[in-house]
Design a protein around this motif. Structure first.
Motif, short mmCIF file in Angstrom:
data_model
loop_
_atom_site.label_atom_id
_atom_site.label_comp_id
_atom_site.label_asym_id
_atom_site.label_seq_id
_atom_site.Cartn_x
_atom_site.Cartn_y
_atom_site.Cartn_z
N ALA A 142 0.82 -1.22 0.00
CA ALA A 142 0.00 0.00 0.00
C ALA A 142 0.85 1.26 0.00
O ALA A 142 0.40 2.34 -0.42
N SER A 143 2.10 1.16 0.47
CA SER A 143 3.00 2.32 0.51
C SER A 143 3.98 2.31 -0.65
O SER A 143 5.05 2.92 -0.59
N ALA A 144 3.61 1.57 -1.70
CA ALA A 144 4.46 1.50 -2.89
C ALA A 144 3.71 2.06 -4.09
O ALA A 144 2.48 2.14 -4.11
N ILE A 145 4.46 2.43 -5.12
CA ILE A 145 3.91 2.90 -6.38
C ILE A 145 4.04 1.77 -7.39
O ILE A 145 5.11 1.16 -7.54
N CYS A 152 8.84 1.69 -3.50
CA CYS A 152 8.37 2.35 -2.28
C CYS A 152 8.27 3.86 -2.49
O CYS A 152 9.12 4.48 -3.15
N LYS A 153 7.22 4.44 -1.96
CA LYS A 153 7.03 5.89 -2.05
C LYS A 153 8.09 6.62 -1.22
O LYS A 153 8.76 6.02 -0.37
N ALA A 154 8.21 7.92 -1.45
CA ALA A 154 9.14 8.74 -0.67
C ALA A 154 8.78 8.63 0.80
O ALA A 154 7.61 8.68 1.18
N GLY A 155 9.80 8.44 1.63
CA GLY A 155 9.57 8.31 3.06
C GLY A 155 9.41 6.87 3.50
O GLY A 155 9.20 6.60 4.69
N TYR A 156 9.51 5.95 2.56
CA TYR A 156 9.39 4.51 2.87
C TYR A 156 10.60 3.78 2.30
O TYR A 156 11.17 4.16 1.27
N ASN A 168 9.87 15.62 4.97
CA ASN A 168 9.55 16.88 4.32
C ASN A 168 8.04 17.00 4.18
O ASN A 168 7.37 16.08 3.71
N ALA A 169 7.51 18.14 4.61
CA ALA A 169 6.05 18.32 4.63
C ALA A 169 5.43 18.26 3.24
O ALA A 169 4.27 17.89 3.09
N THR A 170 6.20 18.58 2.21
CA THR A 170 5.65 18.60 0.85
C THR A 170 5.88 17.28 0.12
O THR A 170 4.95 16.71 -0.46
N THR A 171 7.12 16.77 0.16
CA THR A 171 7.47 15.60 -0.64
C THR A 171 7.45 14.29 0.14
O THR A 171 7.47 13.22 -0.45
N ASN A 172 7.43 14.38 1.47
CA ASN A 172 7.51 13.23 2.38
C ASN A 172 8.87 12.54 2.34
O ASN A 172 9.06 11.47 2.93
N ASP A 175 8.12 2.48 7.06
CA ASP A 175 8.45 3.86 7.41
C ASP A 175 9.97 3.99 7.48
O ASP A 175 10.63 3.33 8.26
N SER A 176 10.56 4.85 6.64
CA SER A 176 12.02 4.96 6.55
C SER A 176 12.66 5.31 7.88
O SER A 176 13.74 4.81 8.22
N CYS A 177 12.01 6.19 8.66
CA CYS A 177 12.59 6.60 9.93
C CYS A 177 12.65 5.44 10.93
O CYS A 177 13.42 5.48 11.89
N ALA A 178 11.85 4.39 10.69
CA ALA A 178 11.87 3.22 11.56
C ALA A 178 12.89 2.19 11.12
O ALA A 178 13.13 1.19 11.79
N VAL A 179 13.54 2.46 9.96
CA VAL A 179 14.54 1.54 9.42
C VAL A 179 15.90 2.24 9.45
O VAL A 179 16.17 3.15 8.64
N ASN A 180 16.71 1.88 10.41
CA ASN A 180 18.06 2.45 10.52
C ASN A 180 18.03 3.97 10.57
O ASN A 180 18.85 4.65 9.95
N ASN A 181 17.02 4.51 11.29
CA ASN A 181 16.90 5.97 11.47
C ASN A 181 16.84 6.69 10.13
O ASN A 181 17.33 7.82 9.99
#
Length: 438
Positions: A11-14, A28-32, A63-67, A45-51
């Motif tokens: 679901a979080s992929a294009i 994967c979408k931006a941020g994933y 990023n609030a615009t591009t994620n 969630d990228s932030c949950a994978v190796n920070n």
């Protein structure tokens, strides 16, 4: 296939198609980040994978615009890399945490923020507060017509109660006034209520080009974080930092080979410097030598992308730069990243009408966007409301050249305190005047 259940992708992929085989391709979408394989794509969630790939001393966000992943150094750490490749180092190991040469850098036990402490043998003598003070002034505000002398006013000279052709000034939160005393090659501090005992806080050794000397100082401001004065040392073609810890005997060169004519600092601690020699304004990160062009830089002239003797500056919260374009008899506003400026006051030739300026100098902008200008050749201070660049109003002065309490002889530096009281350097009268808001 992509139109049916996203092609079977996460679901979080294009979902897209391979250019050669037309097979389904999951990205994967931006941020994933893909934690599966090239065939079985699993997006987390990228932030949950190796920070998110960020430095261990950085915070991962989006990023609030591009994620896209955004890495920001934690409190007490400084980015020594770039905006793309963020490398976080202990701030105290990077230029002593901007604490200045007479201070020790450490970290707050709770927040880890940098704490600057004067080294043994030095005393921190000047009040400080964080940030750049902003002033909200009501649209219909009026000031007393007669000013009160808060510094100088005893003729031109070098005594503690005298100034000698002062130029710029900085007003601190407690109404202490710091003055660029041009003719005495020094920075003088006058505390509120004490007009007779000015304290020399930089340049006590007379005219010269040594690190312990100044030559023809034009402007001054305070960098609260480093507890330092930043001085436009025009005669020495440099910008100098000078610690405010008592006992400091010399400064350090921040920028050299520059015909500095005005200074400003924004809330991100970028330093802005007007360069008369190059008819431009540049923004510097402290410690940087070359800077980024933010106004002018297209040769001396009167075009909207040019300046002619830029002097005093003001920078608002959006990093828009206001420039006193003195020899063009106008004040310009350069929006952030703009290639040309907008005339916000004057620009109607040299003169004394309400539509004109006569070699403008000090400028200030309140939180409503109202512009205040020291109109030096007309011996007055003017107010220009936002959106109305056709005509200003006189708020103090304008009573001819003179030494009276309601007069100026070339007002130069201009500022306001938090209460909205107006301060103006009265150049040829060797004094600083305060006009109380009513």
């Amino acid at each position: 296939s992509c139109a049916v259940n996203n092609g079977g992708c996460d679901a979080s992929a294009i979902c897209s198609h391979d250019a050669t085989t037309s097979a389904v391709k999951c990205t994967c979408k931006a941020g994933y980040t893909n934690t599966g394989g090239s065939v079985n794509v699993v997006c987390k969630d990228s932030c949950a994978v190796n920070n998110g790939g960020c430095d261990a001393s950085a915070t991962c966000s989006y990023n609030a615009t591009t994620n896209a992943v955004k890495c920001t150094c934690k409190a007490g750490y400084t980015n020594t890399g770039s905006s793309v490749n963020v490398v976080c180092k202990d701030s105290c190991a990077v230029n002593n945490g901007d604490c200045g040469r007479s201070a020790t850098c450490s970290h707050d036990a709770t927040t880890n923020a940098v704490v600057c402490t004067c080294a043994d043998g030095y005393i921190y003598t000047v009040s400080a507060s964080e940030g750049i003070h902003r002033v909200s002034i009501p649209a219909g505000a009026k000031w007393s017509k007669n000013g009160v002398t808060v510094a100088g006013g005893h003729g031109g000279g070098g005594a503690r109660n005298q100034l000698f052709y002062p130029w710029g000034l900085f007003v601190d939160d407690d109404q202490t006034v710091f003055i660029a005393d041009w003719g005495n090659h020094r920075i003088v501090q006058y505390k509120n209520g004490d007009t007779t005992n000015g304290q020399v806080v930089a340049g006590v050794n007379g005219l010269g080009n040594g690190l312990h000397q100044l030559f023809g100082v034009i402007d001054v401001l305070i960098d609260k974080k480093s507890n330092s004065l930043i001085i436009c040392d025009q005669g020495n073609l440099r910008v100098v930092g000078w610690s405010r810890c008592s006992g400091t005997t010399q400064g350090e060169v921040l920028i050299d080979n520059i015909y500095c004519a005005g200074l400003a600092m924004d809330e991100q601690r970028y330093l802005y410097v007007s360069d008369h020699g190059k008819s431009e304004v540049r923004r510097y990160r402290l410690g940087e030598k070359n800077g980024t062009l933010v106004a002018g830089g297209n040769g001396q002239g009167a075009g909207l992308n040019q300046l002619n003797y830029p002097t005093y500056l003001f920078v608002d919260r959006q990093q828009n730069v206001y420039v006193s374009d003195s020899s063009n008899q106008r004040v310009m506003k350069w929006n952030k990243d703009a290639k040309e400026g907008i005339v916000v006051a004057g620009g109607q030739g040299l003169g004394g009408a309400l539509t004109q300026l006569y070699y403008p100098e000090g400028i200030f902008v309140d939180t409503f966007g109202t512009l205040y200008v020291a109109d030096s050749g007309n011996h007055r201070v003017m107010r220009w409301t936002q959106g109305d660049n056709k005509q200003g109003t006189v708020i103090v002065g304008g009573n001819g050249v003179g030494v009276g309490a309601n007069q100026f002889d070339r007002p130069f530096g201009l500022s306001f305190d938090r209460r909205g009281n107006l301060y103006a350097v009265d150049y040829n009268n060797h004094r600083v005047q305060r006009f109380s808001i009513e």
